[in-house]
Design a protein around this motif. Structure first.
Motif, PDB file in Angstrom:
ATOM      1  N   ASP A 109       0.879  -1.243   0.001  1.00 54.37           N
ATOM      2  CA  ASP A 109      -0.006   0.151   0.121  1.00 54.37           C
ATOM      3  C   ASP A 109       0.856   1.262   0.080  1.00 54.37           C
ATOM      4  O   ASP A 109       0.682   2.296  -0.581  1.00 54.37           O
ATOM      5  CB  ASP A 109      -0.863  -0.030   1.253  1.00 54.37           C
TER       6      ASP A 109
ATOM      7  N   ASP B 293       0.762   4.019  -2.943  1.00 55.06           N
ATOM      8  CA  ASP B 293       0.480   5.475  -2.708  1.00 55.06           C
ATOM      9  C   ASP B 293       1.788   6.327  -2.864  1.00 55.06           C
ATOM     10  O   ASP B 293       1.399   7.560  -3.507  1.00 55.06           O
ATOM     11  CB  ASP B 293       0.440   5.673  -1.024  1.00 55.06           C
TER      12      ASP B 293
ATOM     13  N   ARG C 298      -8.672   1.955  -8.182  1.00 59.13           N
ATOM     14  CA  ARG C 298      -8.568   1.352  -6.914  1.00 59.13           C
ATOM     15  C   ARG C 298      -7.670   1.813  -5.949  1.00 59.13           C
ATOM     16  O   ARG C 298      -8.188   1.824  -4.499  1.00 59.13           O
ATOM     17  CB  ARG C 298      -7.872  -0.131  -7.436  1.00 59.13           C
TER      18      ARG C 298
ATOM     19  N   GLU D  46      -9.563   2.560  -2.381  1.00 59.26           N
ATOM     20  CA  GLU D  46      -9.123   1.905  -1.036  1.00 59.26           C
ATOM     21  C   GLU D  46      -8.690   3.000   0.145  1.00 59.26           C
ATOM     22  O   GLU D  46      -8.394   2.748   1.058  1.00 59.26           O
ATOM     23  CB  GLU D  46      -8.171   0.826  -1.305  1.00 59.26           C
ATOM     24  N   ARG D  47      -8.101   3.953  -0.452  1.00 55.44           N
ATOM     25  CA  ARG D  47      -7.500   5.011   0.479  1.00 55.44           C
ATOM     26  C   ARG D  47      -8.585   5.577   1.365  1.00 55.44           C
ATOM     27  O   ARG D  47      -8.539   6.310   2.124  1.00 55.44           O
ATOM     28  CB  ARG D  47      -6.672   6.259  -0.460  1.00 55.44           C
TER      29      ARG D  47
ATOM     30  N   GLY E 109     -11.204   3.833   2.222  1.00 53.13           N
ATOM     31  CA  GLY E 109     -11.496   2.559   3.000  1.00 53.13           C
ATOM     32  C   GLY E 109     -12.718   1.838   2.225  1.00 53.13           C
ATOM     33  O   GLY E 109     -13.514   1.359   2.729  1.00 53.13           O
TER      34      GLY E 109
ATOM     35  N   ARG F  85     -13.589  -0.431  -1.735  1.00 51.72           N
ATOM     36  CA  ARG F  85     -13.322  -1.681  -2.286  1.00 51.72           C
ATOM     37  C   ARG F  85     -13.878  -1.526  -3.672  1.00 51.72           C
ATOM     38  O   ARG F  85     -14.903  -0.882  -3.915  1.00 51.72           O
ATOM     39  CB  ARG F  85     -14.058  -2.783  -1.759  1.00 51.72           C
TER      40      ARG F  85
ATOM     41  N   ARG G 102     -14.836  -3.734  -7.088  1.00 50.65           N
ATOM     42  CA  ARG G 102     -15.012  -5.159  -7.604  1.00 50.65           C
ATOM     43  C   ARG G 102     -15.290  -4.966  -9.133  1.00 50.65           C
ATOM     44  O   ARG G 102     -15.849  -4.167  -9.649  1.00 50.65           O
ATOM     45  CB  ARG G 102     -16.370  -5.735  -7.032  1.00 50.65           C
TER      46      ARG G 102
END
Length: 411
Positions: free
Chosen positions: A192, A196, A381, A385-386, A388, A390, A392
């Motif tokens: 991660d 980043d 993505r 994800e940063r 919190g 998701r 799909r």
């Protein structure tokens, strides 16, 4: 001690407390049953008092010790108390001749898996000192028959070996599992952090490119305006020039906002999710005038309110761009929510995602293709994800890219 060692020590503390309860129960049972089964007189009052104190100590640790940060010195102190308690118990039951003397190895073994070297060395010296004292000072067990005493000693040694093996196997297995899980978490954290860092570097490059593109776009806009005022220009070309000027204007807005979006986010106002998404789609349609995109609300009730964020808006735009490149007609954007999650799905009528794209799901950039640079899903993505959320990907009557964001966060 590193910060990531704190939860590991807390896990060890819980398992050590459970191990201590097992030992207290087994020793209490042996103390109560020993005089009857083995026909040996034991000092019951001191032994049961010692075990009761050890039980109170363990209870206090479990009830009050969990509210504070657990440090290596705390675990070392608990193991030292265990060693001293075992030493007193062995002193009352024959000292070094008691086959349970091997239980002194258990706290040292636990420390070797859990603590820095200096604490392990200290506990090892303490256990050696206790063993040495027990060779000199102890209360002997009254067994008159030497042959019977030998049999009891050998049986006790076998029983101690079995108990030690079972407890060590259980504890070491659990510790190994904990270490393996921690290694997996650290590897994910490193990935991660690397992602980043790559996103930040890409943002800096984008901000620099935006600054350099400002002058060419301004020149193109002036030239397009002069061409529109040229009386020699055919009438059917005016509509094309007007579209070109609108596209240049949109590019200037995007370039002008890149430097702001690459820096500190500006505080926005709360908006209803459907209003925010409809405004986003309206801006996107100006970039893709030939694409067909409809917003559908899939959840009943009042839409949740959120603060728009540029990163999430760009993530949704990336998904829309991908859908428009594959199948620009009949793109559907599905907006839904429940008590905890906001869901945005982009559904196109194309052939679906290739297996390699489904496997990676934006975890790493794809090779560049004619339609794009291959980093759109990766950036999407990372942004989701940063926050919190998701991302799909699935194939269901075309390609479906779904973003799930926790409610209560900015979008």
């Amino acid at each position: 001690m590193q910060d990531h060692d704190i939860p590991r020590l807390a896990t060890i503390r819980r398992r050590l407390a459970l191990l201590r309860w097992w030992l207290i129960g087994a020793l209490t049972l042996a103390t109560l049953a020993g005089p009857t089964l083995l026909d040996i007189a034991l000092p019951l009052a001191p032994l049961l008092s010692l075990l009761a104190l050890l039980a109170v100590f363990n209870l206090v640790i479990q009830v009050w010790g969990g509210n504070e940060e657990f440090r290596p010195v705390d675990l070392a102190g608990q193991l030292a108390v265990d060693l001293v308690a075992m030493g007193v118990l062995l002193y009352l039951t024959g000292g070094a001749t008691n086959p349970l003397i091997s239980l002194l190895l258990l706290p040292v073994a636990v420390s070797a898996f859990s603590l820095p070297a200096r604490w392990v060395a200290g506990l090892a010296l303490l256990s050696i000192g206790i063993y040495s004292l027990l060779m000199l000072y102890s209360l002997p067990l009254p067994v008159a028959d030497v042959a019977r005493a030998t049999r009891l000693h050998l049986t006790g040694m076998w029983l101690t070996f079995v108990v030690s093996v079972l407890l060590l196997a259980w504890f070491v297995t659990r510790m190994t599992q904990t270490l393996r899980e921690r290694d997996i978490e650290l590897a994910a954290a490193r990935e991660d952090a690397l992602r980043d860092a790559q996103v930040v570097a890409l943002g800096q490059l984008a901000a620099g490119a935006a600054h350099e593109l400002g002058t060419p776009l301004a020149t193109m806009n002036v030239l397009a305006g002069e061409l529109a005022n040229d009386p020699r220009l055919p009438e059917d070309a005016h509509a094309d020039l007007e579209l070109l000027r609108r596209q240049i204007g949109i590019c200037k807005e995007i370039v002008g906002g890149l430097t702001q979006k690459a820096g500190i986010e500006r505080a926005g106002q709360l908006q209803a999710a459907n209003v925010w998404l409809e405004n986003l789609l309206a801006r996107w349609r100006t970039l893709w005038p030939n694409a067909s995109c409809a917003l559908e609300i899939t959840s009943p009730g009042t839409p949740p309110r959120l603060i728009p964020e540029a990163a999430i808006e760009q993530a949704i735009t990336n998904l829309l761009n991908n859908a428009a490149k594959i199948a620009p007609q009949q793109i559907r954007v599905l907006l839904g929510w429940n008590g905890k999650t906001l869901t945005i799905a982009v559904h196109d009528r194309g052939p679906g995602f290739p297996p390699e794209v489904l496997r990676r799901c934006g975890a790493e950039p794809l090779p560049p293709v004619a339609e794009g640079s291959g980093i759109g899903l990766w950036l999407t993505r990372a942004a989701v994800e940063r926050r919190g959320g998701r991302l799909r990907l699935e194939n269901r009557d075309g390609g479906v890219a779904t973003v799930e964001l926790p409610l209560g966060e900015s979008a």
